[in-house]
Structures are given as C-alpha cells and as structure tokens.
Design an enzyme around this catalytic site. Structure first.
Site, PDB file in Angstrom:
ATOM      1  N   GLN A 196       0.823  -1.220   0.000  1.00  0.00           N
ATOM      2  CA  GLN A 196       0.000   0.000   0.000  1.00  0.00           C
ATOM      3  C   GLN A 196       0.852   1.263   0.000  1.00  0.00           C
ATOM      4  OE1 GLN A 196      -3.253  -0.006  -0.403  1.00  0.00           O
ATOM      5  NE2 GLN A 196      -3.719  -2.167  -0.061  1.00  0.00           N
ATOM      6  N   SER A 245       3.003  -5.490  -5.078  1.00  0.00           N
ATOM      7  CA  SER A 245       1.957  -6.089  -5.909  1.00  0.00           C
ATOM      8  C   SER A 245       1.578  -5.090  -6.993  1.00  0.00           C
ATOM      9  CB  SER A 245       0.740  -6.403  -5.032  1.00  0.00           C
ATOM     10  OG  SER A 245      -0.284  -6.937  -5.817  1.00  0.00           O
ATOM     11  N   CYS A 294      -9.801  -8.677   0.850  1.00  0.00           N
ATOM     12  CA  CYS A 294      -9.600 -10.110   1.071  1.00  0.00           C
ATOM     13  C   CYS A 294     -10.473 -10.639   2.192  1.00  0.00           C
ATOM     14  CB  CYS A 294      -8.150 -10.399   1.406  1.00  0.00           C
ATOM     15  SG  CYS A 294      -7.049  -9.679   0.220  1.00  0.00           S
TER      16      CYS A 294
END
Ligand SMILES: Cc1ncc(COP(=O)(O)O)c(C=O)c1O
Length: 388
Positions: free
Chosen positions: A184, A204, A332
C-alpha cells in the site's frame, strides 16, 4: 450512470500505457524467456527491463535483487517462510522466533499462524488507537532466536505509515533482518530500500495500475532464503516457474509510471482525501476517524471512518446503488462476517467496526467525484439514522 470508484486500495485499473506495453508479449513476442533463440531473447530482455523499472521504484541499486512472484501474497509467504526454512536447515535446536504486528494483512498473519502451528514462536506487536507500533515494544520483543521482523510499510485498512527506517535501525542493532509488506506504499510514498535499510520488501502490481497476478520480492543481496517453489532455475533459482512475461512487462511499465507521477499523485490524493474528510465531518455528527487526521504518518489517498448507528454493509449497498464504490476494509476479508482484526486492534468496538467505511482514492478521481460522494453519503447516513 457514471460510476465513482473509491476502492483503489483493493485494486486499481490497468493504465492504458501498461496495457499497450504488455500486448506484444501475448501476441507476436510470445517467447519463453528461457529459450535461447530470438523469441526467447526478446522475452528475456523485456523481463530485465522490467526488473530495472521495479528496482528504480524502490531505490534498489541492483536489479538482480528483484524476484518476480505471483503477487504480494506469494512475496510475503516467500519472505517469511523462506527465512524460517533457511534457518531450520542450519539448525533445529531451540524454536525460532518472528516479530510482526497485530494489524498486518492476512498475507502476513496467516503464514505466521501457520508457522506457529509448526512450532515457531511469533510475537504480534500491539498498536495504538491509530495503528502505530511502539519501538520500545519492538526492542523488548527481539530476542536471541529472532530471525525476522516483518512490519508492513502502510496499513491497508487505515493507511498508517510505519517508521520502517527506525524499525530497521533497531533490528540491525540486534542483527535481525527486516521484511516489509510495501503493497500500500508503492506509488504513493517514496521508497528507498537502501536508505531504509530494509532486507526484504513485497510489492503487488495491481495496486499501482499494473495487472493482477504479478508481484515482486526485493531480496537484499546478502539476505539468505530457501525457495518455496522447486522446479526450473528461473529467477536465479529463487522462484521456479516459467515467467509471466506480459505481466512482468506490465508491472515494470506501471512501476516506471508510478515513479514519474509519484509527487503529483501524492499531492492530488492528499487534497482529495482532505476534501472528503472535511465535507463528511462538516455535514455529519457521530463520525469516528480511524485514519490519522492530516498527518505525515498517513498514506496519501486513504480514509477510514466509522458512522455510528449505520451498518457498513447497508451503507455500501446504498452507495453502490447511487454509483459509488467503496468498501468496509480489506477486500480479502470482505466475505467474512467477523469484524476487522485491524479495527479491533485499534480498540474499536465490534459494533463500530461494523459501521466502518474505507475510502481509497486514485489518480483519476476528481473533486467533483468527492463532492458527489459527500453529498450522497450525507443523505444516506441521515436516512438510515432516521429509520425507527
Ligand atoms: C497490505 C497488503 N498485503 C498483501 C496484499 C495481497 O496482495 P496480492 O493481491 O498481490 O496477493 C494486499 C492486497 O490487498 C495488501 O493490501
């Protein structure tokens, strides 16, 4: 109806320039990067360019320190389980020990819990009301058998930035390496692994306008890990499996753009969140702030608010009907009925946790998006609260 997407911490749209860069590697330049002919060399060269681009985003001086993975879940598993496995191969005497934080993403917490079941000892550092750890507690937690400290750079539900440089300095005094899940943080705050002194760092691509299913693990060159996957000699024997060339190329391009646009984007996201926060807090009473108000320790673009007496699920669905997409926290965990473990660690009651919305803005959001969101959320919250 034009949709307003305010869930960029869950995922981001692929930048059109990224898509254009990827396309040839699924059509004309489809080679396997391990082949020595022209097709293979084209793929190999493209991967190495992407490796340089990802290294540049995080200030790594050697691109060989970047290993491509399937995403941050794999990177975190590799960093944590790979470190433990490496030490287990050396000695099996007393139980090994890890230090992490109670508000980590499940992609860190669950590997740690798995290792606990295998006999590894884990300390979960507590946090304060805004998700900050205490360096004193960290110092106390590190012991002789500690082999890794894993603390996320930015929390994915409330946006708190952890002091990774200070954490690394402290751990280094005890000779313990540091892993950080920087998912993040990438593309929102500057990252410089050498300056931070971090040993392992997870990324990611889909969180900074790259494709899904591709990530990277930075492994400082002296850091030793055992590989999770055994197979071919890809990624210098650190991650077996034929490289997903198109996705890697996409991640590289997204990293290049993220670096170029970092300052401008951070300012834009900060302004939008400030506007949203001021608007909502001016219009509505009984709103609890979970993100640090306007602070250097808050990542640009994220705002977590709890609306007393308003169920988050009802609010999300009503906003969705009005074309506004937000979430209650981690994507998630969105299927889970359990209140968020992050909010629980902040000391927020389960009831208030179930009244929490995470807004995460992105580059393409405008002030008009924010004003529309403020207007609609004000209306809906007032309506829900007025129900008998
Ligand atoms: C902090 C953090 N770590 C890890 C992940 C998992 O990343 P990936 O989707 O690439 O497996 C996420 C995704 O939401 C995240 O926010």
């Amino acid at each position: 109806m034009d949709l307003i997407y305010l869930d960029h911490s869950a995922t981001t749209p692929v930048d059109p320039k990224v898509l254009t860069t990827m396309e040839p590697f699924m059509t004309t330049q489809f080679g396997n990067a391990s082949s020595i002919h022209t097709f293979g060399r084209q793929a190999r060269n493209a991967i190495e360019v992407a490796r340089e681009q990802v290294a540049a985003l995080i200030g790594a001086s050697r691109s060989s320190e970047i290993v491509f993975t399937s995403g941050a879940t794999e990177s975190n598993n590799q960093a944590i389980k790979g470190t433990i496995a490496h030490h287990q191969q050396k000695s099996v005497a007393t139980p090994l020990h890890l230090v992490t934080c109670a508000t980590e993403h499940h992609a860190v917490l669950h590997p740690c819990q798995y290792l606990e079941r295998e006999g590894i000892e884990v300390t979960y550092l507590p946090v304060d009301r805004y998700g900050r750890i205490s360096l004193e507690y960290l110092k106390e937690a590190i012991r002789e058998k500690t082999v890794l400290v894993s603390i996320m750079y930015v929390n994915n539900e409330i946006g708190t930035i952890h002091p990774i440089k200070e954490i690394c300095q402290l751990a280094k005094l005890e000779g313990v390496p540091v892993h950080t899940d920087a998912v993040q943080a990438a593309g929102k705050i500057p990252i410089d692994v050498d300056f931070l002194g971090v040993d392992l760092l997870s990324l990611s691509a889909h969180k900074f306008n790259g494709p899904k299913g591709i990530g990277a693990l930075y492994i400082q060159r002296r850091q030793r890990l055992s590989s999770l996957l055994h197979g071919g000699e890809h990624e210098r024997n650190r991650r077996a499996g034929t490289e997903n060339v198109a996705a890697i190329v996409g991640m590289g391009k997204a990293a290049e753009i993220a670096l170029q646009e970092l300052d401008h984007k951070a300012q834009h996201l900060t302004n939008l969140v400030q506007r949203l926060r001021t608007g909502i807090l001016t219009n509505l009473d009984n709103v609890v702030e979970n993100s640090l108000p306007a602070s250097q320790e808050l990542v640009p673009g994220m705002l977590s608010l709890s609306f007393t007496d308003v169920g988050a699920e009802a609010l999300i669905l009503r906003l969705d009907m009005e074309g506004i997409c937000v979430s209650s926290g981690s994507a998630c965990a969105s299927g889970s009925l359990e209140p968020s473990h992050v909010l629980a660690q902040l000391g927020i009651s389960p009831q208030l946790a179930q009244s929490t919305i995470r807004f995460s803005v992105g580059s393409s959001n405008t002030e008009a998006d924010i004003d529309t969101t403020t207007e609609k959320i004000t209306k809906i919250v007032k309506q829900i609260r007025s129900l008998p």
